[in-house]
Design a protein around this motif. Structure first.
Motif, PDB file in Angstrom:
ATOM      1  N   GLN A  26       1.683   5.742  28.830  1.00  0.00           N
ATOM      2  CA  GLN A  26       2.166   4.384  29.080  1.00  0.00           C
ATOM      3  C   GLN A  26       2.152   3.569  27.789  1.00  0.00           C
ATOM      4  O   GLN A  26       3.104   2.841  27.497  1.00  0.00           O
ATOM      5  CB  GLN A  26       1.317   3.698  30.147  1.00  0.00           C
ATOM      6  N   LEU A  27       1.069   3.699  27.015  1.00  0.00           N
ATOM      7  CA  LEU A  27       0.983   2.980  25.736  1.00  0.00           C
ATOM      8  C   LEU A  27       2.067   3.447  24.768  1.00  0.00           C
ATOM      9  O   LEU A  27       2.743   2.636  24.129  1.00  0.00           O
ATOM     10  CB  LEU A  27      -0.390   3.184  25.090  1.00  0.00           C
ATOM     11  N   VAL A  28       2.237   4.752  24.654  1.00  0.00           N
ATOM     12  CA  VAL A  28       3.245   5.304  23.747  1.00  0.00           C
ATOM     13  C   VAL A  28       4.642   4.892  24.206  1.00  0.00           C
ATOM     14  O   VAL A  28       5.477   4.485  23.409  1.00  0.00           O
ATOM     15  CB  VAL A  28       3.109   6.844  23.639  1.00  0.00           C
ATOM     16  N   GLY A  29       4.885   4.998  25.503  1.00  0.00           N
ATOM     17  CA  GLY A  29       6.187   4.612  26.034  1.00  0.00           C
ATOM     18  C   GLY A  29       6.505   3.158  25.778  1.00  0.00           C
ATOM     19  O   GLY A  29       7.619   2.795  25.389  1.00  0.00           O
ATOM     20  N   ARG A  30       5.516   2.291  25.953  1.00  0.00           N
ATOM     21  CA  ARG A  30       5.727   0.857  25.705  1.00  0.00           C
ATOM     22  C   ARG A  30       6.035   0.619  24.229  1.00  0.00           C
ATOM     23  O   ARG A  30       6.933  -0.146  23.890  1.00  0.00           O
ATOM     24  CB  ARG A  30       4.493   0.067  26.136  1.00  0.00           C
ATOM     25  N   ALA A  31       5.311   1.294  23.355  1.00  0.00           N
ATOM     26  CA  ALA A  31       5.552   1.124  21.912  1.00  0.00           C
ATOM     27  C   ALA A  31       6.950   1.607  21.539  1.00  0.00           C
ATOM     28  O   ALA A  31       7.633   0.978  20.728  1.00  0.00           O
ATOM     29  CB  ALA A  31       4.490   1.873  21.113  1.00  0.00           C
ATOM     30  N   LYS A  32       7.390   2.702  22.134  1.00  0.00           N
ATOM     31  CA  LYS A  32       8.721   3.237  21.816  1.00  0.00           C
ATOM     32  C   LYS A  32       9.844   2.343  22.320  1.00  0.00           C
ATOM     33  O   LYS A  32      10.952   2.398  21.806  1.00  0.00           O
ATOM     34  CB  LYS A  32       8.880   4.642  22.401  1.00  0.00           C
ATOM     35  N   ARG A  33       9.559   1.547  23.347  1.00  0.00           N
ATOM     36  CA  ARG A  33      10.589   0.655  23.885  1.00  0.00           C
ATOM     37  C   ARG A  33      10.752  -0.619  23.076  1.00  0.00           C
ATOM     38  O   ARG A  33      11.611  -1.438  23.382  1.00  0.00           O
ATOM     39  CB  ARG A  33      10.276   0.310  25.342  1.00  0.00           C
ATOM     40  N   ILE A  34       9.923  -0.800  22.056  1.00  0.00           N
ATOM     41  CA  ILE A  34      10.041  -1.987  21.203  1.00  0.00           C
ATOM     42  C   ILE A  34      10.866  -1.592  19.988  1.00  0.00           C
ATOM     43  O   ILE A  34      10.359  -0.978  19.052  1.00  0.00           O
ATOM     44  CB  ILE A  34       8.657  -2.506  20.760  1.00  0.00           C
ATOM     45  N   PRO A  35      12.154  -1.909  20.011  1.00  0.00           N
ATOM     46  CA  PRO A  35      13.008  -1.478  18.903  1.00  0.00           C
ATOM     47  C   PRO A  35      12.705  -2.281  17.643  1.00  0.00           C
ATOM     48  O   PRO A  35      12.276  -3.436  17.720  1.00  0.00           O
ATOM     49  CB  PRO A  35      14.421  -1.769  19.413  1.00  0.00           C
ATOM     50  N   PRO A  36      12.931  -1.670  16.487  1.00  0.00           N
ATOM     51  CA  PRO A  36      12.755  -2.438  15.253  1.00  0.00           C
ATOM     52  C   PRO A  36      13.800  -3.551  15.201  1.00  0.00           C
ATOM     53  O   PRO A  36      14.846  -3.456  15.843  1.00  0.00           O
ATOM     54  CB  PRO A  36      12.985  -1.409  14.146  1.00  0.00           C
TER      55      PRO A  36
END
Length: 160
Positions: A26-36
């Motif tokens: 969940q943490l990794v998925g949330r981080a990946k959903r934050i685009p640069p």
């Protein structure tokens, strides 16, 4: 005796592992959903770039050697990353006024708002999570995450 997960009691190792196996994706998925930000979208940024930008954002300008020590990589690696980010206008390198042989790296003023908007919410969330803990508990949390990363790295390298 341990209590059921989610009741505020103590976990045995297996209960903690179960909880973390659910939480980490969940943490990794949330981080990946934050685009640069758009300013960085065309750059091929890796995790080390993110760490480098985080250090510059939260600690201010630094030398290449200081960044290398924090990132635990060779100064040449940081120099190459800084060159990439510099070409993209994200960071600036300038002479250290106290020692002309050294270069100081900082986030370019034009990129600062985008980087703050991108990395700031994560830092705020970590502050919120860590604030109620004692300094010793914070150290334990960070050390535990580092130990997990090392153990995962060992397993990955032995599998290849």
């Amino acid at each position: 005796m341990s209590t059921s997960p989610g009741r505020g009691g103590e976990f045995d190792v297996d209960e903690a592992v179960r909880e973390l196996l659910l939480l980490m994706p969940q943490l990794v998925g949330r981080a990946k959903r934050i685009p640069p930000p758009d300013e960085l979208a065309e750059l091929a940024l890796g995790p080390r770039h993110l760490s480098l930008l985080s250090y510059l954002l939260f600690d201010g300008l630094m030398t290449v050697n200081a960044l290398a020590a924090r990132l635990e990589v060779a100064p040449m690696t940081v120099s190459l990353m800084v060159a990439d980010l510099s070409r993209g206008g994200v960071v600036e390198r300038r002479e250290d006024p106290d020692d002309r042989r050294r270069r100081i790296v900082s986030i370019a003023d034009v990129s600062r708002p985008a980087i703050e908007g991108w990395l700031g919410p994560g830092a705020t969330a970590w502050r919120e999570a860590l604030q109620p803990l004692t300094p010793a508990e914070r150290r334990l949390a960070v050390d535990t995450l580092r130990a997990h990363e090392r153990a995962t790295g060992k397993r990955a390298s032995s599998a290849s």
